[in-house]
Every structure is written in C-alpha cells, then in structure tokens.
Design a protein around this motif. Structure first.
Motif, PDB file in Angstrom:
ATOM      1  N   GLU A 216      21.236  48.840 -59.585  1.00 44.06           N
ATOM      2  CA  GLU A 216      21.057  50.026 -58.737  1.00 44.06           C
ATOM      3  C   GLU A 216      19.998  50.948 -59.322  1.00 44.06           C
ATOM      4  OE1 GLU A 216      24.600  52.056 -56.206  1.00 44.06           O
ATOM      5  OE2 GLU A 216      25.009  51.717 -58.314  1.00 44.06           O
ATOM      6  N   GLN A 217      20.129  51.154 -60.615  1.00 48.89           N
ATOM      7  CA  GLN A 217      19.161  52.035 -61.272  1.00 48.89           C
ATOM      8  C   GLN A 217      17.754  51.429 -61.256  1.00 48.89           C
ATOM      9  OE1 GLN A 217      20.449  54.404 -64.804  1.00 48.89           O
ATOM     10  NE2 GLN A 217      22.157  52.939 -64.830  1.00 48.89           N
ATOM     11  N   ILE A 218      17.733  50.093 -61.432  1.00 51.69           N
ATOM     12  CA  ILE A 218      16.423  49.423 -61.401  1.00 51.69           C
ATOM     13  C   ILE A 218      15.791  49.599 -60.027  1.00 51.69           C
ATOM     14  CG2 ILE A 218      15.249  47.180 -61.450  1.00 51.69           C
ATOM     15  CD1 ILE A 218      17.234  46.368 -63.677  1.00 51.69           C
TER      16      ILE A 218
ATOM     17  N   ASN B 214      24.989  53.466 -67.146  1.00 52.95           N
ATOM     18  CA  ASN B 214      25.472  53.645 -65.783  1.00 52.95           C
ATOM     19  C   ASN B 214      26.298  54.926 -65.671  1.00 52.95           C
ATOM     20  OD1 ASN B 214      24.295  51.285 -64.956  1.00 52.95           O
ATOM     21  ND2 ASN B 214      26.162  50.063 -65.092  1.00 52.95           N
TER      22      ASN B 214
ATOM     23  N   ALA C  53      13.380  48.631 -67.609  1.00 49.73           N
ATOM     24  CA  ALA C  53      13.394  48.142 -66.226  1.00 49.73           C
ATOM     25  C   ALA C  53      14.023  49.171 -65.316  1.00 49.73           C
ATOM     26  CB  ALA C  53      14.144  46.815 -66.142  1.00 49.73           C
ATOM     27  N   MET C  54      14.933  49.968 -65.907  1.00 47.47           N
ATOM     28  CA  MET C  54      15.588  51.006 -65.101  1.00 47.47           C
ATOM     29  C   MET C  54      14.747  52.284 -65.046  1.00 47.47           C
ATOM     30  SD  MET C  54      19.602  50.730 -66.006  1.00 47.47           S
ATOM     31  CE  MET C  54      19.755  49.729 -67.464  1.00 47.47           C
TER      32      MET C  54
ATOM     33  N   GLY D  14      25.526  48.064 -61.471  1.00 49.65           N
ATOM     34  CA  GLY D  14      25.132  49.462 -61.660  1.00 49.65           C
ATOM     35  C   GLY D  14      23.724  49.557 -62.228  1.00 49.65           C
ATOM     36  N   SER D  15      23.419  48.648 -63.149  1.00 55.38           N
ATOM     37  CA  SER D  15      22.076  48.641 -63.737  1.00 55.38           C
ATOM     38  C   SER D  15      21.033  48.277 -62.688  1.00 55.38           C
ATOM     39  CB  SER D  15      22.009  47.646 -64.906  1.00 55.38           C
ATOM     40  OG  SER D  15      22.923  48.023 -65.933  1.00 55.38           O
TER      41      SER D  15
ATOM     42  N   GLU E 196      16.420  51.896 -57.835  1.00 54.34           N
ATOM     43  CA  GLU E 196      16.058  53.305 -57.627  1.00 54.34           C
ATOM     44  C   GLU E 196      14.724  53.604 -58.312  1.00 54.34           C
ATOM     45  OE1 GLU E 196      19.296  56.020 -58.500  1.00 54.34           O
ATOM     46  OE2 GLU E 196      17.832  57.626 -58.805  1.00 54.34           O
ATOM     47  N   HIS E 197      14.621  53.070 -59.535  1.00 56.71           N
ATOM     48  CA  HIS E 197      13.366  53.259 -60.278  1.00 56.71           C
ATOM     49  C   HIS E 197      12.197  52.621 -59.538  1.00 56.71           C
ATOM     50  CE1 HIS E 197      10.476  53.425 -63.487  1.00 56.71           C
ATOM     51  NE2 HIS E 197      10.441  52.098 -63.615  1.00 56.71           N
TER      52      HIS E 197
ATOM     53  N   MET F  12      17.464  40.432 -64.577  1.00 58.49           N
ATOM     54  CA  MET F  12      17.104  41.770 -65.034  1.00 58.49           C
ATOM     55  C   MET F  12      15.927  41.730 -65.995  1.00 58.49           C
ATOM     56  SD  MET F  12      20.448  44.091 -65.793  1.00 58.49           S
ATOM     57  CE  MET F  12      19.615  45.082 -67.010  1.00 58.49           C
TER      58      MET F  12
END
Lengths: 82, 563
Positions: free
Chosen positions: B72-74, A28, A60-61, B69-70, B76-77, B43
C-alpha cells in the motif's frame, strides 16, 4: 520544524521473526507519522542481511534510509524524504 | 521523544490462532510461506529463510498482511511520484514551448524525436505539419543527408558539445549549439540542438560595423583635411591643454606635436614670446593678433581666432584656435602705405620744388654777385656767404625732392639686366674715401647671384643711400658690411653696421619721408624713403632689423624677374 519522535526497535540477536518483517510491521504501524516527518524509526540489529533488505523495502515505499555500523551492531534509520 | 517498540516473541497466542496452528495442514503453511517470499521478491527484497520466520511466527505475525501494508505504501509512493513527474513534465513542456530559442532532440539516425514550436517556426516550412520522426537534415536544411559541417554529426561522433557561432539557413542567421543526449548508462542516444536566431543581432552588428567604417573614413578624411590646411590649428581640452595641432601649426611655430602636447595653450604662446598668460586669459582670444618668435628664431605676426567646441562656459570648454601667418601681409600693407604716402608726396614735391627752385636760383645768384663787391665789410661778406650757403642747401633739398618725385615716373626708368654685385662694387669704391676718413672698414661678401632686371642708376641710388646711412650711423671707427645672396627667385642684399642701431619705437618710421634722427643740417630725411620707393617699384621689399645698441641690418630683397 519540531524534532521527530524516534521509535527505537532493538532486535539484536533476533533471528525469528525476521528483522525485515518486524521493521515492515513497524513502518506500517507508523506510516502516517513517517510520511509527514513526525516519526523516525531506528532499527538496531546484528543481522547483516537486514542492512540490505530493510533499506530496499523502505526506499521502495518512498522513505530515506541511513545505515550506520557500530562496533557490534548496525543502526538503520528510516525517515521521510526531505 | 523516544519510544521503544514492543517486540515480545514470547507473548501468549490468541486462542483462535493457537487452535488454527494446531489444526492446519503443513501444506497450507508451506503455501503461505511461499506466497510471502514471492511477495517479498516482488517488493524487490530477498525471500526469508525458514529460520527467519518459523511456522508459529508465520501464522501469528500475519506476514501477508504486513507485506500488503507495505505494498500500500509502495503504491502510494508511486502515485505521488507519478503525480510529481506529471507536474514536472508539464512544466518542462511549457518551458520547452515558451523558450525564445529553438530546441530539437534528434536520435542517432538524425530523426527528430521532439522539437518545440519556436524551432518549427524558424526552420520548418509552412504547412510542414508534424515533423516528429522525419530526418532533421531534410526538414531543417532541405538536404538528402547530414552535411559534414553539421554540428550534430560532430557531437554524435565525438560525444562533445559543439557551438557554431553563425550559420545561415532559410534567409536568417543562427547560432547553433549541440549537446549529446545520454541514457542512464551514459551512452549517447541522440543530440539536443539549440538554435538561436541572431539575424537581428547580425544586422545590427553589420550596420554598426558599416557605420564605424564610415566614421573612421570620415575621421581619416577630416584628419587629412586638417593636416593639409594652410592655417595652423590648435585644439585644447577643457583645461586649455593642447591635445593636437596640425602640420601648419608645427611649421609656423617650429615645434613638434610631442613637444607641445599637454602644455597649456597660454603658456605655450607666452613661451613663443607672445603675450603673457594673464593677458591671453583676459582677452580670451576669440580673435586677435600676436607677435611670436618661432623655434628657429623667426619673428612672425599671427592672426588668431578661437571657437568653443561645445556649449557651456567658454572658460571650461574645448576650443579650436586657428593661426594665420600674416607677417607677409603686414609687410605688404606697410609697404603699400609707404608707397601711397610716397606717391602723394612725390606729386606734391614735384609741384613745390619747381615753384621754389626759381626764387632760390635768384637768391643764390644775387648773393654770389654781391660777394664779388669790393667795398664789403667783413660782417657783410659773412652774411652774404651765409645767404649763399643756405640757398645752396635749399636747392639741395629741392633737388632731393625732384629726384624723389622723378623716380616715381616709370617712363624715366631704364630697365636692363644688371649685375648687382658690380653695382655695389662701384658704389663702395666711390665711398671708399669717405669711409677711410672716418676709419670705417667696408666689407663685401658677394654670393653667386643671377642678373636682375632693374634700373642701374636707381639701384646705385639705393646702395649709395643705404651705405651712406650706415657709414653716418657708425660715425667713426667701425665696420659696415655688404652681403649678397640668392634666395630662390630673389636676390638679397644685406647692409649691416655696428653703429648704435635703431630703437624699436622709431623703426616703423625710418622709411617715412623727411624723418631723420640726424642733427639739423645733416641730411634731408629723404634717403631711406627714396630707397624704399625705388625698391617697391622694382617689386622688392626692404626691411630693417637689429637690436638697439647692436647695429642695424637692412635687407633689400629684389625679384630676379621684374614684372
């Protein structure tokens, strides 16, 4: 393309907080650098479960993950997808 | 650049957190732990064991915040992925619609899942509307069920791609390829059909096949025509090498195609005894006459003409040479000229002979009368003898001329079927004494020949003249042979001697009246011309052959049926 900055995270022998949480927190923190390929994160751990949980979450990200086993620990490298 | 991240679990807590930790209900901590694990599972990862995140770390670390936060990134991805997928889908759709082939995706029940515009235009009826969901066999083939010959049936059954090279549908021709459509686990869930309109290609191929067939037929006809020509045909390439020649050329020269192919035309002609290469190249042979000897030894006179097959320098183009055997024509021409000459001479001779005969008769008569006188000196007697002798000689010449003139009068001929062997036998017997006197052997070889329609006396005249000619040519100690043979509807009489032969330069003249190689006083030079005239009037021919120094061969050819 310039070599990305390598953030090393040595959590050998650590149980709490979990490797996953530490890795997620770091991902993050450096998300912009990871996204644009300027940063890579290298996690060193001897916790076997982490070789599954960290890559699952990182992928996953949208990141790519490489896992390498050495004699006594694991190296998990998180970087952006090319 | 490398950097080590800070991970100090023993760092002092923020005072507020320390106070919160002291005062919070354990239930709240359990609730937070539970939610953290729940979120981790959402997740896609595993829940944490208590030892992996103790109560202190739980509160201190803000795990829910980290997981947020993770997420959010997921998200966004996922957004980026969706964006890329959307672009890719649009691109694929554009390609799908713009491609020059018809594409259709059908499911296992043969229902159309997707089809592009090209395919709809090719196979769907006008006004069919949206065909998605309808059966492909109904829309594309107008049938009530899938045909056994349908490639999609084959692909669904076997899982293999199938190509059908030519199918006719709706008045057009197509090539169809079907490929299995599989899900993520490799199970066949449908078929992708690709249809290519090959109608134009097929039409072009059919037209080309038809044209090729036409050209082959024409080529075959042309080859047959060339082979059937009575004239010989040679085709040479740009290097003057023979590439083909027809049946008539093979017959004329006696050589086969394999013996001649590849030879230079000039070398081949020179090899046949024709002009040398240099002469041919200099003359360039647009047209001309050649004298050649075919493989079987026959001499022929050939009329040659050539034409260039394509534009350009005549020396470097392909050529066609046409050969026409004019040997017979030449002989006939010579014979005709000879006959004309003889006819003219005959007319002249008859008139002159009659006029001369009378004074000669007087000279001879009075000369003889004077020799009977008793008071003649030896000189006078001798002179009178010479006068009588020469008058007799003049009379003989006139008799020859009169015979020459007379034989050309058809009214005086007596035509009948005669045995020429018998005529020859009679003449040989008559000349035996003369031959024996000169120690010359006369051989006779008679073939089985049919009777001829001819004037017997004139035939005797011919045989006498020719045999006498042969005997006189040999002079002494030699041989003369007479052979007869049948040749189709003709009879051949060959009279050969082993005398000095006839030099090539005088051969064309030996049948001319008054032409003789004998010394003066021996012969009138009319013998052979009389023979030629008689033979010609019987529609026959007379030829001479033989090399100088090796004797002469006279061949008389007479038709069996004189008409």
């Amino acid at each position: 393309m310039p070599t990305p900055e390598l953030i090393e995270l040595n959590i050998l022998g650590q149980v709490c907080p979990s490797c996953l949480m530490v890795a997620l927190n770091e991902m993050n923190t450096h998300r912009e650098g990871l996204r644009n390929g300027k940063v890579e994160i290298l996690v060193r751990t001897d916790h076997r479960d982490a070789t599954r949980t960290i890559p699952d979450s990182a992928r996953a990200m949208g990141y790519e993950v490489d896992v390498r086993k050495t004699a006594s620990y694991y190296e998990i490298r998180v970087h952006c997808a090319k | 650049m490398r950097r080590t991240a800070k991970n100090n679990k023993n760092a002092p807590l923020v005072p507020k957190a320390a106070a919160a930790r002291r005062g919070l209900d354990k239930r709240y901590i359990a609730y937070v732990r539970d939610k953290v694990n729940q979120l981790l599972q959402v997740m896609g990862t595993s829940a944490l064991r208590p030892e992996e995140l103790d109560d202190g770390a739980l509160l201190e670390l803000d795990p829910i915040g980290i997981i947020a936060g993770s997420f959010e990134q997921i998200l966004e991805h996922l957004r980026e992925t969706n964006r890329s997928l959307s672009i890719a889908r649009d691109e694929l759709q554009a390609i799908f619609d713009a491609t020059g082939v018809g594409i259709s995706i059908i499911d296992e029940d043969f229902r159309i899942l997707k089809s592009n515009e090209k395919l709809r235009r090719l196979l769907a009826a006008d006004g069919a509307g949206d065909i998605t969901g309808r059966f492909c066999y109904e829309v594309y083939c107008g049938k009530e069920g899938p045909g056994l010959d349908c490639p999609a049936v084959d692909t669904l059954a076997t899982g293999r791609s199938v190509i059908v090279r030519e199918v006719s549908k709706k008045g057009k021709h197509f090539q169809i390829a079907t490929t299995p459509f599989k899900d993520g686990e490799g199970n066949i869930i449908g078929v992708i059909e690709v249809l290519m309109d090959i109608s134009d290609l097929k039409t072009a191929k059919d037209a080309e096949r038809e044209q090729r067939g036409f050209y082959l037929a024409e080529k075959s006809k042309l080859a047959a025509v060339i082979e059937s020509l009575s004239e010989g045909l040679f085709v040479t390439d740009a290097s003057d090498r023979i590439v083909s020649f027809n049946r008539a050329a093979r017959k004329m020269t006696g050589y086969s195609e394999s013996e001649v192919q590849g030879l230079r035309f000039q070398e081949f002609i020179a090899g046949l005894g024709g002009p040398s290469c240099a002469v041919i190249e200099e003359r360039d042979f647009k047209s001309g006459e050649l004298s050649i000897t075919s493989k079987d030894g026959r001499h022929r006179i050939i009329s040659v003409s050539s034409v260039l097959l394509r534009d350009g320098d005549a020396r470097h183009g392909e050529k066609v040479f046409t050969f026409r055997d004019i040997t017979e024509e030449k002989h006939l021409q010579e014979s005709y000229c000879r006959t004309e000459k003889l006819a003219a001479l005959g007319q002249l001779s008859a008139g002159v002979a009659h006029e001369l005969n009378t004074p000669l008769g007087s000279i001879l008569g009075y000369a003889r009368l004077l020799t009977k006188g008793k008071n003649l000196s030896p000189d006078q007697r001798e002179r009178l003898d010479i006068i009588a002798e020469q008058a007799k000689r003049g009379s003989a010449i006139i008799t020859g001329l009169l015979n020459f003139a007379r034989r050309s009068d058809p009214a005086l001929r007596e035509m009948a079927l005669i045995d020429i062997n018998d005529v020859i036998g009679g003449v040989v017997r008559m000349l035996t004494t003369e031959a024996e006197k000169r120690n010359i052997t006369v051989l006779m070889e008679f073939g089985g020949i049919p009777p001829l329609m001819a004037d017997r006396r004139q035939m005797e005249q011919v045989i006498i003249n020719m045999l006498l000619n042969a005997i006189q040519s040999v002079r002494k100690n030699g041989q003369v042979s007479v052979r007869t043979s049948s040749a189709g509807d003709s009879v051949k009489i060959m009279i050969a001697d082993n005398g000095p032969g006839i030099p090539p330069d005088i051969r064309p003249r030996i049948f001319d009246p008054f032409f003789t190689t004998k010394p003066v006083g021996e012969g009138t030079g009319l013998g052979l011309s009389i023979c030629a005239g008689i033979v010609s009037e019987h529609n026959g021919s007379i030829d001479v052959d033989g090399e100088s120094g090796k004797g002469a061969v006279f061949t008389v050819t007479l038709p069996v049926n004189h008409s």
